[in-house]
Design an enzyme around this catalytic site. Structure first.
Site, PDB file in Angstrom:
ATOM      1  N   HIS A 184       0.851  -1.206   0.000  1.00  9.85           N
ATOM      2  CA  HIS A 184       0.000   0.000   0.000  1.00  9.85           C
ATOM      3  C   HIS A 184       0.881   1.248   0.000  1.00  9.85           C
ATOM      4  CE1 HIS A 184      -3.132  -2.541   2.399  1.00  9.85           C
ATOM      5  NE2 HIS A 184      -3.606  -2.396   1.167  1.00  9.85           N
ATOM      6  N   LYS A 208     -16.361  -5.959   6.698  1.00  7.95           N
ATOM      7  CA  LYS A 208     -15.358  -6.749   5.990  1.00  7.95           C
ATOM      8  C   LYS A 208     -14.759  -7.861   6.850  1.00  7.95           C
ATOM      9  CE  LYS A 208     -11.941  -6.350   2.509  1.00  7.95           C
ATOM     10  NZ  LYS A 208     -10.829  -5.684   1.927  1.00  7.95           N
ATOM     11  N   ARG A 250      -2.329  -5.745  -8.163  1.00 10.16           N
ATOM     12  CA  ARG A 250      -1.216  -6.679  -7.932  1.00 10.16           C
ATOM     13  C   ARG A 250      -1.129  -7.720  -9.043  1.00 10.16           C
ATOM     14  NH1 ARG A 250      -3.261  -8.030  -2.037  1.00 10.16           N
ATOM     15  NH2 ARG A 250      -5.110  -7.925  -3.334  1.00 10.16           N
ATOM     16  N   SER A 276      -3.071  -7.545   3.162  1.00 15.77           N
ATOM     17  CA  SER A 276      -3.297  -7.381   4.603  1.00 15.77           C
ATOM     18  C   SER A 276      -3.730  -8.705   5.223  1.00 15.77           C
ATOM     19  CB  SER A 276      -4.386  -6.329   4.854  1.00 15.77           C
ATOM     20  OG  SER A 276      -3.990  -5.083   4.356  1.00 15.77           O
TER      21      SER A 276
HETATM   22  O1  PNS Z   1      -8.644  -2.188   0.648  1.00 13.34           O
HETATM   23  P1  PNS Z   1      -9.984  -2.640   0.188  1.00 13.34           P
HETATM   24  O2  PNS Z   1     -10.715  -3.311   1.316  1.00 13.34           O
HETATM   25  O3  PNS Z   1      -9.952  -3.476  -1.055  1.00 13.34           O
HETATM   26  O4  PNS Z   1     -10.797  -1.301  -0.178  1.00 13.34           O
HETATM   27  C1  PNS Z   1     -12.121  -1.387  -0.585  1.00 13.34           C
HETATM   28  C2  PNS Z   1     -12.781   0.001  -0.560  1.00 13.34           C
HETATM   29  C3  PNS Z   1     -12.689   0.600   0.833  1.00 13.34           C
HETATM   30  C4  PNS Z   1     -12.096   0.896  -1.550  1.00 13.34           C
HETATM   31  C5  PNS Z   1     -14.272  -0.247  -0.961  1.00 13.34           C
HETATM   32  O5  PNS Z   1     -14.829  -1.188  -0.095  1.00 13.34           O
HETATM   33  C6  PNS Z   1     -15.097   1.031  -0.925  1.00 13.34           C
HETATM   34  O6  PNS Z   1     -15.033   1.815  -1.847  1.00 13.34           O
HETATM   35  N1  PNS Z   1     -15.857   1.231   0.176  1.00 13.34           N
HETATM   36  C7  PNS Z   1     -16.699   2.416   0.349  1.00 13.34           C
HETATM   37  C8  PNS Z   1     -18.181   2.087   0.076  1.00 13.34           C
HETATM   38  C9  PNS Z   1     -18.469   2.118  -1.419  1.00 13.34           C
HETATM   39  O7  PNS Z   1     -18.388   3.139  -2.059  1.00 13.34           O
HETATM   40  N2  PNS Z   1     -18.830   0.942  -1.949  1.00 13.34           N
HETATM   41  C10 PNS Z   1     -19.171   0.801  -3.354  1.00 13.34           C
HETATM   42  C11 PNS Z   1     -17.963   0.573  -4.244  1.00 13.34           C
HETATM   43  S1  PNS Z   1     -18.493   0.039  -5.822  1.00 13.34           S
END
Ligand code: PNS
Length: 158
Positions: free
Chosen positions: A17, A41, A92, A130
């Protein structure tokens, strides 16, 4: 000013990250790292939102154009609020692509004014996640170099 948003759950932040954040900071005037609360999550994050923000803030303190903010809204709404027109995600491997493609398409559908752009991971971190870090730490393995030292210590303490 060109501002980019680097979003994620960061539970916890990894060297992969941080590599993406540093490279984004070199490409944009300003970078906001958005830490999603993500209570849903994987049974809930291991680290609190304050801890996750704190680990990243410490690791990017040498970068004057990077700030770290928690959020608990739609990503595109947070980007709009932060006045960021670009969302940066790290890629990745091909395995990331399908999920990232779906999120980028949905986010574009929700707000056409915000573009998603991808930065490829360097090979050294292409295998890093993670969840892998947490699993290694849970079984007593070393995660030195895969996460900041403060995260190593916090994982050992858990
Ligand atoms: O590191 P991650 O867990 O892959 O990140 C995912 C993240 C936080 C970017 C995604 O879950 C997100 O955008 N969450 C906010 C809620 C949202 O907008 N969801 C719709 C996305 S299509």
């Amino acid at each position: 000013m060109r501002r980019a948003l680097c979003p994620g759950t960061f539970d916890p932040v990894t060297s992969g990250h941080l590599d993406i954040i540093v490279r984004a900071a070199g490409l944009f005037d300003d970078v906001v790292v958005g830490v999603a609360l993500s209570p849903e999550k994987g049974g809930g994050p291991l680290f609190s939102i304050e801890e996750r923000v704190g680990f990243i803030s410490d690791a990017v303190s040498h970068l004057p154009n990077v700030t770290v903010q928690p959020f608990d809204t739609l990503l595109v709404d947070f980007a709009q609020k932060m006045d960021a027109r670009v969302i940066i995600k790290g890629l990745r491997a091909v395995t990331d692509f399908e999920h990232e493609f779906q999120m980028a398409q949905l986010n574009f559908r929700l707000n056409e004014g915000i573009e998603t752009m991808f930065i490829m991971s360097i090979p050294e971190f292409a295998y890093l996640s993670s969840s892998a870090v947490k699993e290694i730490a849970r079984h007593g393995g070393s995660v030195q170099g895969l996460v900041p030292d403060a995260v190593c210590e916090a994982l050992a303490a858990r």
